[in-house]
Structures are given as structure tokens and as C-alpha cells.
Design a protein around this motif. Sequence first.
Motif, mmCIF file in Angstrom:
data_model
loop_
_atom_site.group_PDB
_atom_site.id
_atom_site.type_symbol
_atom_site.label_atom_id
_atom_site.label_comp_id
_atom_site.label_asym_id
_atom_site.label_seq_id
_atom_site.Cartn_x
_atom_site.Cartn_y
_atom_site.Cartn_z
ATOM 1 N N UNK A 116 0.850 -1.187 0.000
ATOM 2 C CA UNK A 116 0.000 0.000 0.000
ATOM 3 C C UNK A 116 0.886 1.236 0.000
ATOM 4 N N UNK A 117 0.307 2.360 -0.420
ATOM 5 C CA UNK A 117 1.075 3.607 -0.406
ATOM 6 C C UNK A 117 1.606 3.891 0.997
ATOM 7 N N UNK A 118 0.809 3.555 1.998
ATOM 8 C CA UNK A 118 1.169 3.818 3.390
ATOM 9 C C UNK A 118 2.316 2.964 3.904
ATOM 10 N N UNK A 119 2.747 1.990 3.112
ATOM 11 C CA UNK A 119 3.892 1.177 3.521
ATOM 12 C C UNK A 119 5.211 1.867 3.219
ATOM 13 N N UNK A 120 5.161 2.980 2.529
ATOM 14 C CA UNK A 120 6.378 3.742 2.241
ATOM 15 C C UNK A 120 6.991 4.215 3.550
ATOM 16 N N UNK A 121 8.239 3.853 3.772
ATOM 17 C CA UNK A 121 8.886 4.168 5.049
ATOM 18 C C UNK A 121 10.333 3.706 4.998
ATOM 19 N N UNK A 122 11.047 4.032 6.072
ATOM 20 C CA UNK A 122 12.389 3.477 6.284
ATOM 21 C C UNK A 122 12.214 2.243 7.159
ATOM 22 N N UNK A 123 12.701 1.108 6.696
ATOM 23 C CA UNK A 123 12.590 -0.131 7.459
ATOM 24 C C UNK A 123 13.939 -0.427 8.101
ATOM 25 N N UNK A 124 13.916 -0.497 9.408
ATOM 26 C CA UNK A 124 15.128 -0.686 10.187
ATOM 27 C C UNK A 124 15.183 -2.090 10.764
ATOM 28 N N UNK A 125 16.356 -2.654 10.709
ATOM 29 C CA UNK A 125 16.623 -3.937 11.343
ATOM 30 C C UNK A 125 17.546 -3.676 12.528
ATOM 31 N N UNK A 126 17.304 -4.354 13.624
ATOM 32 C CA UNK A 126 18.165 -4.230 14.793
ATOM 33 C C UNK A 126 18.501 -5.617 15.311
ATOM 34 N N UNK A 127 19.730 -5.808 15.744
ATOM 35 C CA UNK A 127 20.105 -7.100 16.302
ATOM 36 C C UNK A 127 20.549 -6.934 17.742
ATOM 37 N N UNK A 128 20.450 -8.021 18.494
ATOM 38 C CA UNK A 128 20.833 -7.991 19.898
ATOM 39 C C UNK A 128 21.228 -9.387 20.334
ATOM 40 N N UNK A 129 21.893 -9.456 21.499
ATOM 41 C CA UNK A 129 22.245 -10.765 22.061
ATOM 42 C C UNK A 129 21.572 -10.978 23.405
ATOM 43 N N UNK A 130 21.718 -9.992 24.281
ATOM 44 C CA UNK A 130 21.122 -10.151 25.607
ATOM 45 C C UNK A 130 19.743 -9.526 25.688
ATOM 46 N N UNK A 131 19.262 -9.033 24.541
ATOM 47 C CA UNK A 131 17.909 -8.481 24.412
ATOM 48 C C UNK A 131 17.699 -7.149 25.095
ATOM 49 N N UNK A 132 18.722 -6.595 25.722
ATOM 50 C CA UNK A 132 18.549 -5.307 26.371
ATOM 51 C C UNK A 132 19.068 -4.144 25.542
ATOM 52 N N UNK A 133 19.979 -4.366 24.661
ATOM 53 C CA UNK A 133 20.528 -3.308 23.829
ATOM 54 C C UNK A 133 20.501 -3.744 22.386
ATOM 55 N N UNK A 134 19.889 -2.951 21.556
ATOM 56 C CA UNK A 134 19.774 -3.275 20.145
ATOM 57 C C UNK A 134 20.706 -2.394 19.317
ATOM 58 N N UNK A 135 21.299 -3.002 18.303
ATOM 59 C CA UNK A 135 22.165 -2.302 17.370
ATOM 60 C C UNK A 135 21.432 -2.231 16.035
ATOM 61 N N UNK A 136 21.335 -1.039 15.503
ATOM 62 C CA UNK A 136 20.534 -0.822 14.306
ATOM 63 C C UNK A 136 21.376 -0.799 13.037
ATOM 64 N N UNK A 137 20.765 -1.277 11.960
ATOM 65 C CA UNK A 137 21.350 -1.150 10.642
ATOM 66 C C UNK A 137 20.987 0.192 10.034
ATOM 67 N N UNK A 138 21.506 0.474 8.832
ATOM 68 C CA UNK A 138 21.262 1.765 8.186
ATOM 69 C C UNK A 138 19.860 1.907 7.613
#
Lengths: 111, 114
Positions: free
Chosen positions: A82-104
Amino acid sequence: DAGVTQSPTHLIKTRGQQVTLRCSPKSGHDTVSWYQQALGQGPQFIFQYYEEEERQRGNFPDRFSGHQFPNYSSELNVNALLLGDSALYLCASSFDSNEQFFGPGTRLTVL
Amino acid sequence: AQSVTQPDIHITVSEGASLELRCNYSYGATPYLFWYVQSPGQGLQLLLKYFSGDTLVQGIKGFEAEFKRSQSSFNLRKPSVHWSDAAEYFCASLSPGGSYIPTFGRGTSLIVHP
């Protein structure tokens, strides 16, 4: 360490099409989360994958689906765009689930 | 449900001036708190985080934040802003022992005048 990587960087699709976005987590991380960030807004949680299963899901329709592979990389699939799906999609990874590291991010434009 | 409020949509400062970005959270107990920075078209970079202990937290790029339980706040500060600090800043909270999903504020856009 390459950090979190995402592909593609930019993507243009038309309404009704399907799209697949990809994410490779930071080395040593086993959990991947996906976010949608509309223009001028904060990231909105889509879902999180851990041990190849969807562990949590935000308030997004079933058109949004994902997958995690044995090497912890992940895909986000969106059907019937849909047109409304236009956005920046971010991926984030973590190990201990408390701190996430984001991709570009992947910038998706739906025309 | 958790919520994070960043009351200022835009903040304009002169280069060299001090900066304070506001963040308020709503959560019964003490959450984990984060500040992220996002340059145009980029992902989010973690500036600093608070889990417990000393309420004044030092981060990267000369930023610091202070956790104030009585005010449910976690404001970000920098004593002297550089032009390269112009970006979008997001505050986020996460409930310890609960969902591993942070809740983000809507962001504050920092504009730096020369």
C-alpha cells in the motif's frame, strides 16, 4: 566487525506488489527485530525473531511476515503493498535483548 | 503500556551553546532507558543507556543524560554543541524482565546555527 547490514538501500515498488528486505545481524547476535519508521516519526516495532521463530509481534497486519535463518540473518516480507507502507525499514540485532544495534535501513517507496 | 514522550519536536541552538533534550517515560518501575541519534537517511546510533546505578550517564560524542525517578525523566545534555550534532534524537524505554522491545518517542530534531 561489519555491524548490522541491510539490503537493498533503496527500493521502489508499485501498489499491490510484494517486497523482501534483508538483514544480517552484528556478529555474535542471535536476535533480530524489524521496525517501520515513517517520515517524522519514531520507529514502530513490527516483529522480533529469535531461534528462527517469531517471538513477538507489534500491531502490523499479516501482510507483514518474516523469517530468520540458521545463521541468524533475517528477511522481512510485505505483500500487497500500500502507499502507506512507504517508510524506512530498520533492522536491529541484539544478544542479551537489552541493547539493540541498528542497521542503516532500507528506504521503501511505494508508488 | 509504556510510553515515551519527547515534548519538543524541534530544538534550535547556536553552535557552542549548551543543549538539553527532554524525555519523559511512563512505566511503574524503573525502565531501561536509551538515547539514540539518527542522521538523515541513516539508522539509529546508540548514544547512551541507563540500566541502574549512577543516575548520571556518560555517552559518546560528549553527551550525558540524567535519570530522575521523581520526574520520570531522562533528559539528554551536551555542554557545547557542534554543527555535526544536527540530527534527529530518539529516547526509548524498555521494561526489565518484560518484553524485549523498546518503546520509542517520536523524536526531537536538533538544528544547529553557526
